[in-house]
Structures are given as structure tokens and as C-alpha cells.
Design a protein around this motif. Structure first.
Motif, PDB file in Angstrom:
ATOM      1  N   VAL A   1       0.828  -1.211   0.000  1.00 61.25           N
ATOM      2  CA  VAL A   1       0.000   0.000   0.000  1.00 61.25           C
ATOM      3  C   VAL A   1       0.861   1.259   0.000  1.00 61.25           C
ATOM      4  O   VAL A   1       0.625   2.194  -0.784  1.00 61.25           O
ATOM      5  N   TYR A   2       1.867   1.310   0.858  1.00 58.98           N
ATOM      6  CA  TYR A   2       2.725   2.499   0.906  1.00 58.98           C
ATOM      7  C   TYR A   2       3.477   2.696  -0.404  1.00 58.98           C
ATOM      8  O   TYR A   2       3.688   3.815  -0.866  1.00 58.98           O
ATOM      9  N   LYS A   3       3.889   1.588  -1.010  1.00 62.50           N
ATOM     10  CA  LYS A   3       4.572   1.670  -2.312  1.00 62.50           C
ATOM     11  C   LYS A   3       3.634   2.257  -3.354  1.00 62.50           C
ATOM     12  O   LYS A   3       4.038   3.102  -4.177  1.00 62.50           O
ATOM     13  N   GLU A   4       2.352   1.835  -3.325  1.00 60.80           N
ATOM     14  CA  GLU A   4       1.367   2.353  -4.270  1.00 60.80           C
ATOM     15  C   GLU A   4       1.131   3.844  -4.052  1.00 60.80           C
ATOM     16  O   GLU A   4       1.100   4.635  -5.010  1.00 60.80           O
ATOM     17  N   TRP A   5       0.976   4.247  -2.800  1.00 60.21           N
ATOM     18  CA  TRP A   5       0.724   5.664  -2.510  1.00 60.21           C
ATOM     19  C   TRP A   5       1.897   6.538  -2.940  1.00 60.21           C
ATOM     20  O   TRP A   5       1.713   7.610  -3.510  1.00 60.21           O
ATOM     21  N   ILE A   6       3.111   6.097  -2.679  1.00 58.06           N
ATOM     22  CA  ILE A   6       4.296   6.870  -3.062  1.00 58.06           C
ATOM     23  C   ILE A   6       4.398   6.961  -4.576  1.00 58.06           C
ATOM     24  O   ILE A   6       4.700   8.023  -5.141  1.00 58.06           O
TER      25      ILE A   6
ATOM     26  N   GLU B   1      -9.338  -2.875  -0.360  1.00 63.29           N
ATOM     27  CA  GLU B   1      -9.596  -3.293   1.031  1.00 63.29           C
ATOM     28  C   GLU B   1      -8.324  -3.156   1.856  1.00 63.29           C
ATOM     29  O   GLU B   1      -8.376  -2.762   3.035  1.00 63.29           O
ATOM     30  N   TRP B   2      -7.186  -3.511   1.257  1.00 65.64           N
ATOM     31  CA  TRP B   2      -5.913  -3.350   1.952  1.00 65.64           C
ATOM     32  C   TRP B   2      -5.663  -1.883   2.258  1.00 65.64           C
ATOM     33  O   TRP B   2      -5.219  -1.538   3.355  1.00 65.64           O
ATOM     34  N   GLU B   3      -5.941  -1.015   1.253  1.00 70.57           N
ATOM     35  CA  GLU B   3      -5.692   0.418   1.441  1.00 70.57           C
ATOM     36  C   GLU B   3      -6.505   0.959   2.612  1.00 70.57           C
ATOM     37  O   GLU B   3      -5.992   1.701   3.462  1.00 70.57           O
ATOM     38  N   ARG B   4      -7.771   0.596   2.642  1.00 65.82           N
ATOM     39  CA  ARG B   4      -8.633   1.100   3.714  1.00 65.82           C
ATOM     40  C   ARG B   4      -8.162   0.599   5.076  1.00 65.82           C
ATOM     41  O   ARG B   4      -8.195   1.342   6.059  1.00 65.82           O
TER      42      ARG B   4
ATOM     43  N   SER C   1      -3.013   3.768  10.284  1.00 60.24           N
ATOM     44  CA  SER C   1      -1.904   4.711  10.162  1.00 60.24           C
ATOM     45  C   SER C   1      -2.233   5.998  10.902  1.00 60.24           C
ATOM     46  O   SER C   1      -3.395   6.305  11.161  1.00 60.24           O
ATOM     47  N   ASP C   2      -1.202   6.753  11.225  1.00 57.86           N
ATOM     48  CA  ASP C   2      -1.415   8.049  11.870  1.00 57.86           C
ATOM     49  C   ASP C   2      -0.509   9.081  11.213  1.00 57.86           C
ATOM     50  O   ASP C   2       0.104   8.833  10.172  1.00 57.86           O
ATOM     51  N   ASN C   3      -0.425  10.265  11.829  1.00 58.35           N
ATOM     52  CA  ASN C   3       0.334  11.352  11.219  1.00 58.35           C
ATOM     53  C   ASN C   3       1.822  11.032  11.090  1.00 58.35           C
ATOM     54  O   ASN C   3       2.513  11.581  10.232  1.00 58.35           O
ATOM     55  N   ARG C   4       2.334  10.107  11.908  1.00 51.80           N
ATOM     56  CA  ARG C   4       3.739   9.713  11.774  1.00 51.80           C
ATOM     57  C   ARG C   4       3.981   9.032  10.431  1.00 51.80           C
ATOM     58  O   ARG C   4       5.010   9.246   9.778  1.00 51.80           O
ATOM     59  N   ILE C   5       3.041   8.201  10.019  1.00 50.64           N
ATOM     60  CA  ILE C   5       3.144   7.532   8.722  1.00 50.64           C
ATOM     61  C   ILE C   5       3.055   8.556   7.592  1.00 50.64           C
ATOM     62  O   ILE C   5       3.846   8.522   6.636  1.00 50.64           O
ATOM     63  N   ILE C   6       2.078   9.473   7.683  1.00 49.07           N
ATOM     64  CA  ILE C   6       1.914  10.490   6.640  1.00 49.07           C
ATOM     65  C   ILE C   6       3.164  11.350   6.524  1.00 49.07           C
ATOM     66  O   ILE C   6       3.628  11.662   5.415  1.00 49.07           O
ATOM     67  N   ASP C   7       3.731  11.751   7.655  1.00 47.18           N
ATOM     68  CA  ASP C   7       4.968  12.557   7.622  1.00 47.18           C
ATOM     69  C   ASP C   7       6.101  11.790   6.951  1.00 47.18           C
ATOM     70  O   ASP C   7       6.843  12.352   6.132  1.00 47.18           O
ATOM     71  N   ALA C   8       6.225  10.492   7.292  1.00 44.93           N
ATOM     72  CA  ALA C   8       7.291   9.683   6.689  1.00 44.93           C
ATOM     73  C   ALA C   8       7.071   9.510   5.194  1.00 44.93           C
ATOM     74  O   ALA C   8       8.030   9.566   4.401  1.00 44.93           O
ATOM     75  N   LEU C   9       5.804   9.344   4.771  1.00 48.40           N
ATOM     76  CA  LEU C   9       5.508   9.217   3.343  1.00 48.40           C
ATOM     77  C   LEU C   9       5.806  10.509   2.597  1.00 48.40           C
ATOM     78  O   LEU C   9       6.377  10.494   1.489  1.00 48.40           O
ATOM     79  N   ASN C  10       5.421  11.628   3.186  1.00 48.04           N
ATOM     80  CA  ASN C  10       5.701  12.924   2.549  1.00 48.04           C
ATOM     81  C   ASN C  10       7.202  13.176   2.432  1.00 48.04           C
ATOM     82  O   ASN C  10       7.677  13.697   1.414  1.00 48.04           O
ATOM     83  N   GLU C  11       7.946  12.812   3.452  1.00 42.85           N
ATOM     84  CA  GLU C  11       9.402  12.970   3.395  1.00 42.85           C
ATOM     85  C   GLU C  11       9.994  12.096   2.294  1.00 42.85           C
ATOM     86  O   GLU C  11      10.923  12.511   1.577  1.00 42.85           O
ATOM     87  N   THR C  12       9.462  10.888   2.140  1.00 39.35           N
ATOM     88  CA  THR C  12       9.947   9.982   1.097  1.00 39.35           C
ATOM     89  C   THR C  12       9.669  10.541  -0.295  1.00 39.35           C
ATOM     90  O   THR C  12      10.534  10.507  -1.184  1.00 39.35           O
TER      91      THR C  12
END
Length: 773
Positions: free
Chosen positions: A150-155, A191-194, A200-211
Motif C-alpha cells: 500500500v505504501y509503495k502504491e501511494w508513493i 480493502e488493503w488500502e482502507r 496509520s497516523d500522522n507519523r506515517i503520513i509525515d514519513a511518506l511525505n518525506e519519502t
């Protein structure tokens, strides 16, 4: 409101709206299980199955204790928590609605464990429950696997590598579209994404944005990819040169073949000695620059060697042609490099998700514990009331001092009989273990020591000792005669349960089971004896005979009947009397070896007899109480074990000689001792307290009341014994069985004797004016 705070609020709102992992739903499912379990007749299939398995768990414990005792090694120790986990493992995925349902049920098992053991249901106890940990850890592992995709897809979407927006893409994730000219296929189920979004929380979002920002700022060179692929093909081709040259020639080959491959792509205008058979297919590679100057003379020795070895030259040319064709078809884009960087960054983010899961588990555990009402047992406060009575007796109300001990014991007896549960109440059990039992023991020792003193010896002391002895043996008497209702075969379904398999493992299948340990010791003993005997016959004696043969000129042969013949000369220097010390020392050495073997063999023989007797004794206990199916399984297992080696055949014969007659008898049910029945366990504690009352209290009225309460209680519980509540072991479920009771006459005689002796004690003590005499 700060922009970052607004982003967090928006993200949390999205997460809540797409919450497939629902703590609320888990808590509701958990409470549903608890409420159904508390009903007189549960309706939920899994709860019905649990109640059935709890009975089978008790049967397992009951028969294991009877067959092999409670001695367990660490590696085979089966706690109630572990046994409940086996119950959970017996269910398939289809038995649960989803992961939430499975987590809720595992937490419910932790609550059941607390209910059985009488301990409070707390967060720490829930987090230590193996079933709960197993299910949640399994779910966490699944979440980690989903999160990587999921994170790979979002990035990838944020970088512009995907044109279609993911179904549950978080809007707070920044989009750069830095690589919109390229495509990367990543397909995560919505379903996996949801589910990942909900966890996930803001720590995940911050890490994704940094990536996303980090990868967007990088430049990816296509020429680097080309260089890596060409170098790989050149190295592979240069390996063929090992047949005709050294390392220096192979190094020159790698450089030359690289140039040929570059020329095949049209990336350079000239390559030394480039074969005409290789087609040139021009390819545009931005940013490519040649780092060496092609010089023909540098590769002349290599070309000469190839000319002298046409087979190797043909192999090299064929590989270069294949490599050139592969390079012409391959699409060189930075997507591979970008994908590799995305994967590296995602591996750094996933541990954050694991940390979040740990926090979610702790939060969920706390909510589960808070969702059920805690049964607060305030009856321990009676100890404080007893203490207040003591204070009052020695201060404000000295008139009750003479009744104090008797009154407290009477109140405690009433509590034990009609309120408490001595089999499950940890506080009550601990209290009487440190008060009633030591006090009774002290009285017993005091009575015996008084009888040993001739000046204090009297008939009343003999009466007291007899009473104390009867109270001591009462717990270990059989309350009932053999009850077929609690025989193993009477529990329908036990053989199909997971606990029958556990019983077999603990009794005779597992490597650390008592039977396996005993057969292993027996096998080791017999093998040691056999190997030592073989050594004596094949090594020690032949060596001595060879020594005699060499020194004395003797010879050995085997006649037509297979007998050993020894031929010795009429006389030799070795046989001279002057050589006596030599041949005697040889014979003494042989005698010493044989004597040592005989001592060891005698010791092994005694150990063998002991080991066989121990094995048969254990087998007798197992066969006596095992049902017919377990008898068959046990016999087959032991026959396989002992029949695997011919040297153990005698042990197997001894086994059959002793055990086969027992197999003709019907399986025996476990004896029902007095202490195993919950209601009569309370009676035992009351009798211990009665003994203290008789010794200490000087007012006979208190003793009579106490005795009357015990007798009344006895006649109240005796008719209800048809619904048997069997105490198996501390922490185990009570085994409830409906029986047609047959009371053991010896138990009735001993109990009646206790009552009669108690009355005589009171009468005689009152007549003398003191119970202490």
C-alpha cells in the motif's frame, strides 16, 4: 488553525470513515461472547464448543494426573492458557467473520481464563494470554505485508508513476508528479488500502511525505543502467577466456567486449577489432559518455589468442551477438531505480507501522478490560472485621473475650460453607493455608508430644489423637465408589477433541513424556550392555589370543563342526616355567577385563530389572484408567517402540505378560477423593477449624454450635452430590458431571467417627473443666 494541525485532523477523519479494523466492533464482539458464556444455556456455536472443550480440558488434566502425575518438564509444560490456545487453534478461518472476530474471541478466552482461575481480568493478564498474542501478532504480520504494498502504491502515485488514483489514497499526502512521464505498476486491493489507512497516523503520513520529497529531488541517470547491464554481459563473456589465458587477459577481454557491446548499440563510433557479423542497432541514451580511449594495440594479444583458438572465438562472438540483441530490445528507463528507492524507503516506514500496532494493541486491551464489569469480592474484608472483634474484646467488650476465638471460627465456617468457594478463591485458599493448616499441624504435634510424656499421658489425649488422625485421613479417602459416569469412555467426543491428542503426547508420545523417557533409558541400558559384551567377545579376548599365538607359536582353526581348535607346540620358550611371570601377567590382564565386565554387567542387570519394573508400573497406571481407544493407541505406540530393536524383545514380552491381563478388564474411572469435590473440600477446612475450636475454646456451647453447623451442612450437600463438581487442579475448570452416586461406606464411618469423637471430647473436656487437659 495551523495548516499542519488541520492536515492531521483531516487525516484522522478519513481514517475513521474507512475503519475496517474497528476497536469498537472488537469490543462489542468480545462482550457478546462474555454475555453468552454467562447464560445458563449459551447459544453461540463457538461458546458452546468452548464449554464442551472446558470439560474435555478437565478430563485431560484429571487423567493425566492420575496416570503420570503432575511432573512436567519446561518444554512440555501445559498451562491452562496454553490449553485454551489449543482450543482456538482448532478453529478454521471459516469459523470467524473476520480478523476482528478472531481477535475478540482470543480476548474472550483470556477473560475465561481469569474467570476459571479466580484472578482479576487485567490489561497485563490479557496481553500475556498466548491465544491473544498469537492472533494479534498474526494480524500484525499481515498488516506489515499489506503496508509494504500500500505504501509503495501511494508513493508511486504521489510521484506521478501511476495515472489512476488509489481507492483509499489519503488526501493529506503530497503529490509531486516528478516522474509523470514514466509508469510503474503497483496494484494494492482497495480493502488493503482502507485497512492500512485505518491503522496509520500522522507519523506515517509525515514519513511518506518525506519519502516523496526525497525521491522527487533525485536525478536518475539512464546511462548508469546501460553501463551496469553492458558490464554484466561483458563479464559473463570474458569468463570464456579462462580456457586460454590468465587474469590479465580476462581483464582485457572485459574492456574489449564492453566496447563491442557499446558499438552494437551505436553509442560509440569505433571499437577495436569489432566483428563484422555483429549488427549495429543504434539506441539513444541521454547523458552517456565513454570513459576510456579505444586503442587497438592494447587488445592485440587477446585477438591473437582468439585467432589461435577458433572454438573460444566462436563462443565469444555468439555471446556478444546475443547480448547485443538483448540490449536492442530492452527499454532503459529510470523506473527501476526509482522503484528500488521506493522499496528501500518503505522498509524504513513499515517499522513505524509496527510500533503503531503495539500501541493499538495496548489501547485495545485497555478498552476490552474496561468493557466488562469487574466482580469485586469484598469478602476479604471479613478479616478486618475479625481484627476489630479482637480489638473490641480487649478494650470495650472484655466480656466477649472468652467467646472470641470460637465466634470467629464459627463465622468463618459459615462463610466457607454458604458464601465462599474454597476451590477457586485464591485469598480464601491462601488464608487457610497459612492459618488453619499450620494451626492444625501444631495441635497434632502438641498432642503427640504430650502422649510421649508419661506424666501427661491420659485417655482423653488418646481420644484427641484419634480424632486428629481421622480428620487427617478424611481428605484422601474415596468419597464415592467407582463411578462409571467419570470413566474416560463416558465422555463422548473427548477422543475427537484437541485435548485427547494433548493427553497422548503428555503421557506417551512426546519425547519428554514419562513413558518415552523410561523406554529411552531402557534402550540405552540394553544397548550399552550389548556393545560392551560384543567388545569383550570381538576385541578383548581375540587380542589376548593373538598375543598368545604370536609369542608361543600357537595357531587357531575352526573344524567341520564349527568348533574352535587351538594347536600349540609341545614346548616353546614362552611355555618355560622361567617365563611364568610373562604369561601370568597376560592372563591376569584378561581376567581383570572380564571381571570388570562382569561387575558392570551385574549392575546393568539390576538396573534393567528396575527399569522394566518401573516401565510396567507406569504402563499399568495408564492402562488401568485409559479408555479403550487410548489403550489401543498406547499399546501400539509402546509395541512399536520396544519392537524396533530385537534386543528389547524380552522387555516387550515382560510387558505383555503383565499388561495383557489388565486389558481384559474394563477401564477404571478416576477415584473421587474427598478433597476433589468442591463442597466437601469446604467440609475439610471446617473440620480443621473444628479441631482448633475443640482445643482452644473453653465454652462447650461454641463447640456444639460449630459441630451442629458441620453436621447440618453435611446433610445439606450429601443429596446434591448427584451433580458432581469435581476439582481437578488449581486453575483448572471444575468438571461437572451428573452421576448416580454410590457413597463410600468407609468415608461415612470416618466422618461419623469424627462427629462422635468430637462430642466425646467436648463432654470429657467440660467434665474436667478444661479442654487443655
Amino acid at each position: 488553525m495551523p495548516k499542519s494541525m488541520l492536515s492531521v485532523i483531516v487525516f484522522l477523519a478519513i481514517a475513521v470513515l474507512s475503519f475496517p479494523f474497528s476497536q469498537k466492533l472488537i469490543v462489542e464482539d468480545f462482550k457478546t461472547y462474555v454475555d453468552d458464556y454467562s447464560q445458563q444455556e449459551p447459544q453461540l456455536p463457538k461458546v458452546v464448543k468452548l464449554i464442551e472443550d472446558l470439560d474435555y480440558l478437565s478430563v485431560y488434566r484429571l487423567y493425566k494426573l492420575q496416570m503420570v502425575g503432575s511432573i512436567e518438564k519446561k518444554e512440555s509444560s501445559t498451562t491452562i492458557a496454553g490449553l485454551l490456545t489449543k482450543h482456538l487453534d482448532a478453529f478454521g478461518e471459516e469459523d470467524f467473520r473476520d480478523s476482528d472476530d478472531r481477535i475478540a474471541y482470543s480476548a474472550f478466552l483470556a477473560w475465561v481464563l481469569s474467570d476459571i482461575s479466580g484472578k482479576a481480568f487485567e490489561t497485563y493478564s490479557l496481553n500475556e494470554m498466548p491465544a491473544y498474542l498469537e492472533v494479534f501478532n498474526s494480524y500484525s504480520s499481515r498488516v506489515r505485508s499489506m503496508a509494504e504494498v500500500v505504501y509503495k502504491e501511494w508513493i508511486a502515485y504521489s510521484l506521478g508513476l501511476m495515472k489512476e488514483k488509489p481507492g483509499a489514497f489519503p488526501d493529506v499526502l503530497k503529490i509531486s508528479n516528478s516522474f509523470s512521464s514514466f509508469n510503474l505498476k503497483v496494484d494494492a486491493p482497495v480493502e488493503w488500502e482502507r485497512e492500512i489507512l485505518s491503522l496509520s497516523d500522522n507519523r506515517i503520513i509525515d514519513a511518506l511525505n518525506e519519502t516523496v520529497a526525497k525521491i522527487s529531488s533525485k536525478e536518475y541517470s539512464v546511462s548508469t543502467l546501460v553501463e551496469e547491464e553492458i558490464s554484466r554481459l561483458a563479464i559473463q563473456t570474458a569468463m570464456d577466456l579462462s580456457q586460454i589465458g590468465d587474469a590479465e587477459m580476462m581483464s582485457a577481454g572485459r574492456e574489449l567486449f564492453r566496447l563491442w557491446l557499446l558499438r552494437s548499440m551505436g553509442l560509440i563510433e569505433y571499437a577495436p577489432f569489432f566483428p563484422e557479423s555483429i549488427a549495429v542497432r543504434e539506441k539513444e541514451i541521454a547523458g552517456f559518455q565513454l570513459d576510456i580511449e579505444p586503442v587497438d594495440s592494447k587488445y592485440q594479444v587477446l585477438i591473437d589468442s582468439l585467432e589461435q583458438n577458433p572454438e573460444v572465438r566462436t563462443q565469444v562472438i555468439e555471446k556478444i551477438e546475443m547480448g547485443a540483441q538483448l540490449l536492442s530490445m530492452k527499454q532503459f528507463t529510470p523506473v527501476g531505480l526509482i522503484e528500488s528507492d521506493i522499496a528501500d524507503e518503505v522498509r524504513k516506514i513499515v517499522p513505524i507501522q509496527a510500533n503503531i500496532m503495539g500501541g493499538i494493541r495496548n489501547e485495545l486491551s485497555a478498552n476490552l478490560v474496561l468493557s466488562v464489569e469487574k466482580s469485586i469480592d469484598l469478602w476479604w474484608l471479613r478479616v478486618i472485621v475479625y481484627a476489630l472483634l479482637v480489638i473490641l474484646a480487649f478494650t470495650v467488650l472484655p466480656s466477649i473475650k472468652k467467646y472470641l476465638v470460637g465466634l470467629i471460627i464459627l463465622l468463618e465456617t459459615l462463610y466457607i460453607f454458604f458464601i465462599g468457594n474454597i476451590a477457586a478463591g485464591i485469598f480464601d485458599l491462601s488464608l487457610h493455608s497459612i492459618v488453619a493448616l499450620p494451626a492444625f499441624t501444631f495441635i497434632f504435634v502438641l498432642t503427640v508430644s504430650s502422649l510421649l510424656n508419661k506424666r501427661k499421658r491420659s485417655r482423653i489425649l488418646v481420644l484427641k489423637l484419634l480424632l486428629l488422625v481421622l480428620i487427617s485421613i478424611l481428605p484422601f479417602l474415596n468419597l464415592l465408589n467407582e463411578q462409571p459416569e467419570i470413566a474416560m469412555d463416558s465422555f463422548e467426543g473427548f477422543y475427537d477433541s484437541v485435548y485427547y491428542t494433548t493427553l497422548k503426547n503428555d503421557v506417551f508420545l512426546a519425547p519428554e513424556s514419562m513413558i518415552r523417557l523410561q523406554t529411552r533409558d531402557l534402550n540405552s541400558l540394553v544397548s550399552s550392555e550389548l556393545n560392551t559384551l560384543k567388545r569383550i567377545l570381538r576385541v578383548v579376548i581375540p587380542n589376548k589370543m593373538n598375543s598368545f599365538s604370536t609369542a608361543a607359536g600357537m595357531s587357531f582353526s575352526v573344524d567341520s563342526n564349527g568348533r574352535l581348535r587351538v594347536a600349540a607346540p609341545a614346548f616353546s620358550e614362552y611355555f618355560s616355567i622361567e617365563n611364568q611371570t610373562t604369561y601370568i601377567s597376560e592372563l591376569q590382564g584378561l581376567t581383570k577385563d572380564i571381571d570388570s565386565f562382569i561387575r558392570d554387567s551385574n549392575r546393568n542387570s539390576r538396573s534393567y530389572s528396575t527399569s522394566v519394573s518401573t516401565l510396567i508400573a507406569t504402563a499399568e497406571r495408564i492402562v488401568t484408567y485409559a479408555g479403550q481407544k487410548m489403550r489401543e493407541d498406547f499399546t501400539n505406540s509402546l509395541e512399536t517402540e520396544l519392537g524396533s530393536k530385537p534386543e528389547l524383545a524380552i522387555a516387550l514380552n515382560d510387558y505383555h505378560e503383565e499388561i495383557d491381563p489388565l486389558l481384559e478388564n474394563n477401564p477404571s474411572p478416576v477415584p473421587v477423593k474427598v478433597y476433589r469435590v468442591r463442597e466437601f473440600a469446604a467440609l475439610i477446612v471446617a473440620l480443621l477449624l473444628l479441631a482448633i475450636t475443640l482445643f482452644v475454646v473453653r465454652r462447650p456451647i461454641i463447640s456444639y454450635i460449630n459441630l451442629a453447623v458441620i453436621v447440618v451442612y453435611f446433610f445439606l450437600v450429601l443429596p446434591g452430590i448427584s451433580s458432581l463438581n469435581l476439582f481437578v487442579q488449581g486453575g483448572s475448570p471444575i468438571l461437572r458431571v451428573t452421576i448416580n452416586p454410590s457413597i463410600n461406606v468407609l468415608f461415612l464411618i470416618v466422618f461419623a467417627g469424627i462427629i462422635v469423637l468430637s462430642v466425646l471430647w467436648i463432654l470429657l473436656s467440660h467434665k474436667k473443666g478444661s479442654v487443655g487437659k
